[in-house]
Design a protein around this motif. Structure first.
Motif, PDB file in Angstrom:
ATOM      1  N   ASP A  65       0.963  -1.087  -0.128  1.00  0.00           N
ATOM      2  CA  ASP A  65      -0.200  -0.162  -0.161  1.00  0.00           C
ATOM      3  C   ASP A  65       0.912   1.014   0.401  1.00  0.00           C
ATOM      4  O   ASP A  65       0.931   2.025  -1.011  1.00  0.00           O
ATOM      5  N   LEU A  66       2.282   1.474   0.891  1.00  0.00           N
ATOM      6  CA  LEU A  66       2.682   2.281   0.464  1.00  0.00           C
ATOM      7  C   LEU A  66       3.876   2.623  -0.051  1.00  0.00           C
ATOM      8  O   LEU A  66       3.833   4.028  -0.917  1.00  0.00           O
ATOM      9  N   ILE A  67       4.472   1.514  -0.791  1.00  0.00           N
ATOM     10  CA  ILE A  67       4.496   1.978  -1.696  1.00  0.00           C
ATOM     11  C   ILE A  67       3.710   2.188  -3.207  1.00  0.00           C
ATOM     12  O   ILE A  67       3.877   3.347  -4.535  1.00  0.00           O
ATOM     13  N   SER A  68       2.411   2.366  -2.917  1.00  0.00           N
ATOM     14  CA  SER A  68       1.627   2.305  -3.867  1.00  0.00           C
ATOM     15  C   SER A  68       1.312   3.723  -4.097  1.00  0.00           C
ATOM     16  O   SER A  68       0.768   4.451  -5.126  1.00  0.00           O
ATOM     17  N   GLU A  69       1.172   4.374  -3.349  1.00  0.00           N
ATOM     18  CA  GLU A  69       1.003   5.551  -2.310  1.00  0.00           C
ATOM     19  C   GLU A  69       1.633   6.352  -2.860  1.00  0.00           C
ATOM     20  O   GLU A  69       1.933   7.391  -2.879  1.00  0.00           O
ATOM     21  N   ASN A  70       3.633   6.007  -3.385  1.00  0.00           N
ATOM     22  CA  ASN A  70       5.132   6.532  -3.213  1.00  0.00           C
ATOM     23  C   ASN A  70       5.451   6.353  -4.297  1.00  0.00           C
ATOM     24  O   ASN A  70       5.911   7.168  -5.055  1.00  0.00           O
ATOM     25  N   ILE A  71       5.010   5.299  -5.229  1.00  0.00           N
ATOM     26  CA  ILE A  71       5.637   4.953  -6.966  1.00  0.00           C
ATOM     27  C   ILE A  71       5.750   5.908  -7.591  1.00  0.00           C
ATOM     28  O   ILE A  71       4.525   6.636  -8.043  1.00  0.00           O
ATOM     29  N   ARG A  72       6.239   6.578  -8.303  1.00  0.00           N
ATOM     30  CA  ARG A  72       5.713   7.367  -9.054  1.00  0.00           C
ATOM     31  C   ARG A  72       7.444   7.282 -10.589  1.00  0.00           C
ATOM     32  O   ARG A  72       8.731   6.935 -10.340  1.00  0.00           O
ATOM     33  N   GLU A  73       7.281   8.606 -11.089  1.00  0.00           N
ATOM     34  CA  GLU A  73       8.325   8.535 -12.211  1.00  0.00           C
ATOM     35  C   GLU A  73       9.141   9.651 -11.697  1.00  0.00           C
ATOM     36  O   GLU A  73       9.076   9.983 -11.135  1.00  0.00           O
ATOM     37  N   GLY A  74      10.962   8.593 -12.639  1.00  0.00           N
ATOM     38  CA  GLY A  74      11.913   9.850 -11.876  1.00  0.00           C
ATOM     39  C   GLY A  74      12.629   8.834 -10.562  1.00  0.00           C
ATOM     40  O   GLY A  74      13.365   9.559 -10.196  1.00  0.00           O
ATOM     41  N   ASP A  82      14.737   1.149  -0.742  1.00  0.00           N
ATOM     42  CA  ASP A  82      14.999   1.653   0.494  1.00  0.00           C
ATOM     43  C   ASP A  82      13.436   1.878   1.484  1.00  0.00           C
ATOM     44  O   ASP A  82      13.335   1.590   2.664  1.00  0.00           O
ATOM     45  N   LEU A  83      12.553   2.061   0.422  1.00  0.00           N
ATOM     46  CA  LEU A  83      10.883   1.954   1.386  1.00  0.00           C
ATOM     47  C   LEU A  83      10.591   1.063   1.919  1.00  0.00           C
ATOM     48  O   LEU A  83      10.107   0.997   2.721  1.00  0.00           O
ATOM     49  N   ALA A  84      10.973  -0.055   1.299  1.00  0.00           N
ATOM     50  CA  ALA A  84      10.404  -1.673   1.592  1.00  0.00           C
ATOM     51  C   ALA A  84      11.463  -1.669   2.911  1.00  0.00           C
ATOM     52  O   ALA A  84      10.618  -2.101   4.407  1.00  0.00           O
ATOM     53  N   TYR A  85      12.432  -1.948   2.469  1.00  0.00           N
ATOM     54  CA  TYR A  85      13.301  -2.131   3.527  1.00  0.00           C
ATOM     55  C   TYR A  85      13.207  -1.374   5.248  1.00  0.00           C
ATOM     56  O   TYR A  85      13.157  -1.922   6.637  1.00  0.00           O
ATOM     57  N   ASN A  86      13.013   0.024   5.309  1.00  0.00           N
ATOM     58  CA  ASN A  86      12.839   0.460   6.111  1.00  0.00           C
ATOM     59  C   ASN A  86      10.809   0.550   7.199  1.00  0.00           C
ATOM     60  O   ASN A  86      11.451   0.167   8.048  1.00  0.00           O
ATOM     61  N   TYR A  87      10.400  -0.198   6.357  1.00  0.00           N
ATOM     62  CA  TYR A  87       9.172   0.090   6.209  1.00  0.00           C
ATOM     63  C   TYR A  87       8.484  -1.615   7.329  1.00  0.00           C
ATOM     64  O   TYR A  87       8.477  -1.518   7.990  1.00  0.00           O
ATOM     65  N   THR A  88       9.054  -2.033   6.931  1.00  0.00           N
ATOM     66  CA  THR A  88       9.330  -3.397   6.884  1.00  0.00           C
ATOM     67  C   THR A  88      10.113  -3.849   8.445  1.00  0.00           C
ATOM     68  O   THR A  88       9.219  -4.190   9.847  1.00  0.00           O
ATOM     69  N   VAL A  89      10.968  -2.547   8.769  1.00  0.00           N
ATOM     70  CA  VAL A  89      11.390  -3.258   9.734  1.00  0.00           C
ATOM     71  C   VAL A  89      10.961  -2.647  10.852  1.00  0.00           C
ATOM     72  O   VAL A  89      11.256  -2.997  12.379  1.00  0.00           O
ATOM     73  N   SER A  90      11.208  -1.267  10.567  1.00  0.00           N
ATOM     74  CA  SER A  90      10.175  -0.780  11.739  1.00  0.00           C
ATOM     75  C   SER A  90       8.802  -0.845  12.280  1.00  0.00           C
ATOM     76  O   SER A  90       8.391  -0.438  13.367  1.00  0.00           O
TER      77      SER A  90
END
Length: 289
Positions: A65-74, A82-90
């Motif tokens: 869900d977090l990736i869906s909200e943030n993934i973008r061109e560029g 990095d987003l995945a690692y930080n979210y999962t570990v936190s």
């Protein structure tokens, strides 16, 4: 191990065998004696294990869900990682793919003609027109959950949109084919029939798999095949359905440079959606999506 009717059931419920899995086991034995392939007890998850998988899936679903909200061109695919690692570990989880058999990242990012196991990189920048599969697997308190989603970046061609949508429809059709006491082969047959009716092919070299206590368990789930074949599906089984659908041929090769990424042999686009599912007495429950 043979149990008497008044022994405590093997599943960990604490109930007597006669009030829990006796009838279930008798049905399995009858099917096995008729020549059908049936799962062993290791493939049938207990209530405690299923709840553990569901808890893992809360993190995995939240990550996607977090990736869906943030993934973008560029954005680089390393930024997604990095987003995945930080979210999962936190959230108390562990990225299951990180260092699994030497895989170097926390998720897989497969773009355009990459079928699966794409490796995130600071050098890969998402551009308008790309389609990308992000595949996440999470460990939480020893339990595993697995899912992937497709994302369309910027202005995507009609050809790419159609492929992404048909791939999702293939997953949904595969879900509809999951029936308690039905056949595993029905899943693959229904997916293959639909994909080919739309002019696409189904990758043969990879498939779904059991999951929950490890990242990959039995059974292997083909996304092609014949109805009425393969293992009997019984309540308590947990596995992934993750059809990889190609716009061209189903043939793939592995990138020699990284030893991981599968790519379409003819350079055609590929799309995939994945859910972790539980076979229930009534049908199927999607645990991770």
């Amino acid at each position: 191990m043979m149990l008497s009717r008044n022994d405590i059931c093997w599943c960990g419920s604490g109930l007597k065998y006669k009030k829990c899995h006796l009838e279930f086991d008798e049905k399995l034995i009858s099917l096995r004696n008729k020549g059908y392939i049936t799962p062993n007890r290791k493939l049938i998850k207990s209530k405690k294990q299923i709840e553990g998988i569901r808890e893992s899936a809360k993190i995995n679903n939240g990550l996607l869900d977090l990736i869906s909200e943030n993934i973008r061109e560029g954005m680089t695919t390393q930024e997604i990682d990095d987003l995945a690692y930080n979210y999962t570990v936190s959230n108390g989880g562990i990225p299951a793919t990180l260092n699994y058999d030497g895989f170097p990242k926390s998720i897989c990012t497969s773009i355009n003609n990459e079928v699966c196991h794409g490796i995130p990189s600071k050098d890969v920048i998402l551009k308008s027109g790309d389609i990308i599969n992000v595949d996440a697997t999470t460990i939480f308190n020893g339990y595993y959950s697995d899912a992937s989603r497709m994302f369309m970046i910027g202005e995507v061609s009609e050809e790419a949109k159609k492929l992404v949508n048909v791939a999702k429809e293939c997953l949904e059709i595969g879900l509809e084919a999951v029936k308690p006491w039905g056949f595993l082969g029905d899943i693959g047959a229904s997916i293959q029939e639909y994909a080919e009716s739309k002019g696409y092919s189904v990758v043969r070299d990879f498939g779904g798999h059991g999951v929950g206590l490890d990242i990959h368990e039995e059974p292997f789930v083909n996304h092609f095949g014949k109805r009425g074949t393969d293992m009997i599906l019984v309540p308590g089984m947990v596995f992934t359905i993750e059809p990889m659908i190609n716009a061209g041929s189903y043939e793939v090769f592995i990138d020699e440079d990284n030893g991981w990424t599968a790519i379409t042999e003819d350079g055609s686009l590929s799309a995939q959606w994945e859910h972790t599912v539980l076979v229930t007495e009534e049908g199927v429950e999607v645990i991770s999506r």
